[in-house]
Scaffold this motif. Sequence first.
Motif, short mmCIF file in Angstrom:
data_model
loop_
_atom_site.label_atom_id
_atom_site.label_comp_id
_atom_site.label_asym_id
_atom_site.label_seq_id
_atom_site.Cartn_x
_atom_site.Cartn_y
_atom_site.Cartn_z
N GLU A 62 0.65 -1.68 0.31
CA GLU A 62 0.11 0.10 0.05
C GLU A 62 1.07 0.72 -0.24
OE1 GLU A 62 -4.11 1.56 2.58
OE2 GLU A 62 -3.13 -0.03 3.48
N GLU A 91 -15.43 8.84 -6.36
CA GLU A 91 -14.66 7.79 -6.93
C GLU A 91 -14.02 6.96 -8.38
OE1 GLU A 91 -13.88 2.40 -5.36
OE2 GLU A 91 -15.65 4.35 -4.83
N PHE A 121 -6.98 0.65 -2.89
CA PHE A 121 -7.47 0.66 -1.40
C PHE A 121 -8.97 1.43 -1.33
CE2 PHE A 121 -2.86 -1.17 -1.35
CZ PHE A 121 -3.11 -3.13 -1.23
N ARG A 122 -9.02 2.11 -1.18
CA ARG A 122 -9.56 2.31 -0.63
C ARG A 122 -9.52 4.47 -1.80
NH1 ARG A 122 -6.19 2.64 3.25
NH2 ARG A 122 -6.42 1.03 3.35
N TYR A 130 -11.55 10.59 0.87
CA TYR A 130 -12.65 11.59 1.24
C TYR A 130 -12.41 12.66 1.50
CZ TYR A 130 -11.09 9.39 5.93
OH TYR A 130 -10.09 9.05 6.39
#
Length: 233
Positions: free
Chosen positions: A43, A55, A74-75, A78
């Motif tokens: 990561e 996204e 991974f994410r 935000y």
Amino acid sequence: MFAGRIDGVGPRYCPSIEDKINRFADRDRHQLFVEPEGWNTVEIYVNGFSTSLPEDVQYKALRTVPGFENVRFFRPGYAIEYDYFPPTQLSNTLETKLISNLFFAGQINGTTGYEEAACQGLMAGINAHQKVIESEALVLKRSEAYIGVLIDDLINKGTEEPYRMFTSRAEYRTLLRQDNADARLTPLSYKLGLAKEERMIAIEKKNKNVAEIKTILQKTMIEPEEINSFLNL
């Protein structure tokens, strides 16, 4: 943010990529820092690309970066919007003026950053304890610690944006150094029962040695020709 669903003022010192594009539309490039998240993970944190864009937009944008053509998420990034209570409602112990025995620390006081939150938690915890045992509160002066500068700024000036502690905010910054933090704060810590006796003995010995060296330097006169050859070594 730009759709208007978030209207709070964000931290000035870590703006989002869309904020940078809006503010610096004349620029045609932007630097990113690729930071591994740890020794045993694939990561990667992309510093300089904080964002609250949709996204799919984030994904397409990252894949335009050279070397990121096959990037995987991974994410997504935000955004958060946090509110705060104006810190001018606090006393210098971080106790609220309106409600006795209620202490505030951290982002609730309008600050941002781990260190800012940690130091407030330390001070609020100490003073809550001191009040419970009916002992003298701990209030650090602006000349004693950056914590003192931070709290004094918050309770007297308030803040219109997430507050961060910078050396430029401290008029005594040449005195507030890490190499003299032990001399400045160990006696206070020992008085509160946080520092052990051996630590207090160590700082007293250090202070004595420093005083002796100062005395020697004040009394000893050396001509340049006597010392230059030694210093050149």
